[in-house]
Motif scaffolding. Structure first.
Motif, PDB file in Angstrom:
ATOM      1  N   ILE A 119      -1.158  -0.965  -2.959  1.00  0.00           N
ATOM      2  CA  ILE A 119      -2.555  -1.332  -2.715  1.00  0.00           C
ATOM      3  C   ILE A 119      -2.873  -2.688  -3.356  1.00  0.00           C
ATOM      4  O   ILE A 119      -3.595  -3.505  -2.753  1.00  0.00           O
ATOM      5  CB  ILE A 119      -3.510  -0.243  -3.243  1.00  0.00           C
ATOM      6  CG1 ILE A 119      -3.231   1.099  -2.554  1.00  0.00           C
ATOM      7  CG2 ILE A 119      -4.962  -0.653  -3.042  1.00  0.00           C
ATOM      8  CD1 ILE A 119      -3.361   1.086  -1.058  1.00  0.00           C
ATOM      9  N   SER A 120      -2.352  -2.950  -4.539  1.00  0.00           N
ATOM     10  CA  SER A 120      -2.577  -4.248  -5.182  1.00  0.00           C
ATOM     11  C   SER A 120      -1.966  -5.376  -4.359  1.00  0.00           C
ATOM     12  O   SER A 120      -2.571  -6.444  -4.189  1.00  0.00           O
ATOM     13  CB  SER A 120      -1.983  -4.256  -6.601  1.00  0.00           C
ATOM     14  OG  SER A 120      -2.629  -3.325  -7.434  1.00  0.00           O
ATOM     15  N   PHE A 121      -0.763  -5.146  -3.828  1.00  0.00           N
ATOM     16  CA  PHE A 121      -0.109  -6.159  -2.998  1.00  0.00           C
ATOM     17  C   PHE A 121      -0.892  -6.378  -1.707  1.00  0.00           C
ATOM     18  O   PHE A 121      -1.081  -7.508  -1.254  1.00  0.00           O
ATOM     19  CB  PHE A 121       1.324  -5.740  -2.698  1.00  0.00           C
ATOM     20  CG  PHE A 121       2.083  -6.711  -1.844  1.00  0.00           C
ATOM     21  CD1 PHE A 121       2.351  -7.997  -2.293  1.00  0.00           C
ATOM     22  CD2 PHE A 121       2.543  -6.347  -0.589  1.00  0.00           C
ATOM     23  CE1 PHE A 121       3.047  -8.909  -1.517  1.00  0.00           C
ATOM     24  CE2 PHE A 121       3.245  -7.238   0.207  1.00  0.00           C
ATOM     25  CZ  PHE A 121       3.498  -8.525  -0.250  1.00  0.00           C
ATOM     26  N   ALA A 122      -1.391  -5.280  -1.111  1.00  0.00           N
ATOM     27  CA  ALA A 122      -2.201  -5.401   0.100  1.00  0.00           C
ATOM     28  C   ALA A 122      -3.458  -6.222  -0.169  1.00  0.00           C
ATOM     29  O   ALA A 122      -3.895  -7.014   0.680  1.00  0.00           O
ATOM     30  CB  ALA A 122      -2.570  -4.006   0.624  1.00  0.00           C
ATOM     31  N   ALA A 123      -4.037  -6.045  -1.360  1.00  0.00           N
ATOM     32  CA  ALA A 123      -5.231  -6.816  -1.724  1.00  0.00           C
ATOM     33  C   ALA A 123      -4.917  -8.307  -1.804  1.00  0.00           C
ATOM     34  O   ALA A 123      -5.730  -9.148  -1.393  1.00  0.00           O
ATOM     35  CB  ALA A 123      -5.795  -6.314  -3.038  1.00  0.00           C
ATOM     36  N   GLN A 202       4.583  -2.326   7.174  1.00  0.00           N
ATOM     37  CA  GLN A 202       5.568  -3.150   6.462  1.00  0.00           C
ATOM     38  C   GLN A 202       4.928  -4.034   5.390  1.00  0.00           C
ATOM     39  O   GLN A 202       5.399  -5.152   5.119  1.00  0.00           O
ATOM     40  CB  GLN A 202       6.389  -3.995   7.443  1.00  0.00           C
ATOM     41  CG  GLN A 202       7.288  -3.181   8.355  1.00  0.00           C
ATOM     42  CD  GLN A 202       8.330  -2.375   7.590  1.00  0.00           C
ATOM     43  OE1 GLN A 202       9.115  -2.920   6.823  1.00  0.00           O
ATOM     44  NE2 GLN A 202       8.318  -1.052   7.767  1.00  0.00           N
ATOM     45  N   ILE A 203       3.832  -3.553   4.803  1.00  0.00           N
ATOM     46  CA  ILE A 203       3.253  -4.228   3.636  1.00  0.00           C
ATOM     47  C   ILE A 203       3.990  -3.691   2.420  1.00  0.00           C
ATOM     48  O   ILE A 203       3.593  -2.701   1.792  1.00  0.00           O
ATOM     49  CB  ILE A 203       1.728  -3.979   3.555  1.00  0.00           C
ATOM     50  CG1 ILE A 203       1.041  -4.535   4.806  1.00  0.00           C
ATOM     51  CG2 ILE A 203       1.139  -4.615   2.300  1.00  0.00           C
ATOM     52  CD1 ILE A 203      -0.432  -4.208   4.907  1.00  0.00           C
ATOM     53  N   ILE A 204       5.108  -4.322   2.106  1.00  0.00           N
ATOM     54  CA  ILE A 204       6.035  -3.824   1.083  1.00  0.00           C
ATOM     55  C   ILE A 204       6.348  -4.972   0.128  1.00  0.00           C
ATOM     56  O   ILE A 204       6.852  -6.022   0.540  1.00  0.00           O
ATOM     57  CB  ILE A 204       7.331  -3.296   1.723  1.00  0.00           C
ATOM     58  CG1 ILE A 204       7.006  -2.123   2.669  1.00  0.00           C
ATOM     59  CG2 ILE A 204       8.326  -2.860   0.652  1.00  0.00           C
ATOM     60  CD1 ILE A 204       8.186  -1.642   3.481  1.00  0.00           C
ATOM     61  N   SER A 205       6.070  -4.780  -1.130  1.00  0.00           N
ATOM     62  CA  SER A 205       6.267  -5.841  -2.123  1.00  0.00           C
ATOM     63  C   SER A 205       7.737  -5.974  -2.504  1.00  0.00           C
ATOM     64  O   SER A 205       8.535  -5.040  -2.354  1.00  0.00           O
ATOM     65  CB  SER A 205       5.444  -5.543  -3.380  1.00  0.00           C
ATOM     66  OG  SER A 205       5.982  -4.442  -4.079  1.00  0.00           O
ATOM     67  N   GLY A 206       8.071  -7.124  -3.036  1.00  0.00           N
ATOM     68  CA  GLY A 206       9.428  -7.338  -3.541  1.00  0.00           C
ATOM     69  C   GLY A 206       9.772  -6.404  -4.679  1.00  0.00           C
ATOM     70  O   GLY A 206      10.939  -6.029  -4.860  1.00  0.00           O
ATOM     71  N   ALA A 207       8.767  -5.982  -5.454  1.00  0.00           N
ATOM     72  CA  ALA A 207       9.014  -5.072  -6.571  1.00  0.00           C
ATOM     73  C   ALA A 207       9.512  -3.718  -6.074  1.00  0.00           C
ATOM     74  O   ALA A 207      10.364  -3.092  -6.717  1.00  0.00           O
ATOM     75  CB  ALA A 207       7.743  -4.903  -7.398  1.00  0.00           C
TER      76      ALA A 207
END
Length: 286
Positions: A119-123, A202-207
């Motif tokens: 959710i933080s990455f999506a923001a 596919q909203i997927i962070s590198g982390a």
């Protein structure tokens, strides 16, 4: 000690989250935090000092809620904002809760939902809804104190807090250190609203990918489990909940106490099924 960059826009809320995150390790070991020193990096030439004041106040107020005294701290001029605390706590050395005593038959209990990282990455890329951000903000600023006290009362010997390595990263440490195989029921793991829709887009962070790379050698997923559900289990958490190994006969009673304490998303998400060199099987709930 734990210091990190902002995960929300509100400086007061960020201060609360930083404080809750900093005391979480002590709660995970069954201890009680006593004192804290603040650590702050701040671009004072570019951002108003009022922002720093609000961050500090949020942290101090949350630590007061944790009955923890802020003794002082240190600040440095930095290119980006960073904030956290070094915390000292107290625990009975004969009752320290560690990550190496899980036994076959134990139930796995998770006290907070997963998905703060997604959710933080999506923001960051403008894809998060306001209600999603409000939900994770409330959770990240929530202390693990009540969960810890219930865990200690139940005689739990093995637990961890779920933070940057994600659920599977932290569980892999328990499995390897204890020499056991863990089953995780992917469809029983609580997730924040919006997590699965984001992952399906596919909203997927590198982390997440780094956590997957680290833990994948321990993990086997059954074919009927959606890939997005597995991906959520690698999500890096900020100020996540506790993951505890509870004797099967006590598990339902512990869940009831957690829910009575306001942790209404706490859930049994799996179990320890046998001895091994450390494995995790992801499956649907039987």
């Amino acid at each position: 000690v734990d210091v990190f960059t902002p995960v929300v826009d509100d400086p007061y809320l960020f201060g609360q989250i930083a404080a809750a995150n900093s005391v979480s390790d002590i709660y995970a070991m069954g201890g009680k935090p006593l004192t804290a020193l603040s650590i702050i990096g701040f671009p004072v030439d570019r951002v108003s000092h009022r922002v720093m004041n609000k961050m500090m106040q949020g942290g101090i107020d949350k630590l007061r809620e944790a009955s923890t005294v802020v003794l002082g701290g240190h600040s440095i001029k930095n290119k980006e904002i960073m904030f956290g605390f070094a915390v000292t706590g107290l625990v009975n050395p004969k009752r320290i809760i560690t990550n190496d005593k899980a036994k076959p038959g134990d139930s796995l209990i998770l006290t907070k939902p997963l998905g703060t990282g997604t959710i933080s990455f999506a923001a960051q890329i403008g894809k998060a809804e306001a209600k999603w951000l409000e939900e994770i903000g409330r959770s990240m600023s929530e202390l693990n104190r009540a969960a810890s006290e219930i865990m200690v009362e139940a005689g739990v010997r093995t637990a961890t807090d779920v933070t940057g390595f994600g659920l599977l990263g932290h569980l892999s440490e328990i499995a390897a250190q204890s020499g056991v195989t863990a089953e995780v029921y992917a469809d029983a793991v609580p997730l924040f609203e919006g997590v699965l829709p984001c992952l399906r887009q596919q909203i997927i962070s590198g982390a997440i990918e780094r956590n997957r790379e680290y833990a994948l050698k321990f993990v086997d997923r059954e074919k009927n489990v959606e890939e997005e559900l597995e991906t959520a289990l690698y999500d890096p958490q900020t100020s996540g909940g506790l993951l505890m190994c509870v004797g099967a006969k006590k598990a339902e009673a512990v869940i009831k106490k957690l829910k009575n304490a306001g942790l209404d998303r706490a859930a049994i998400i799996g179990r320890i099924v046998g001895r091994s060199d450390g494995k995790i099987l992801i499956r649907k709930k039987p």
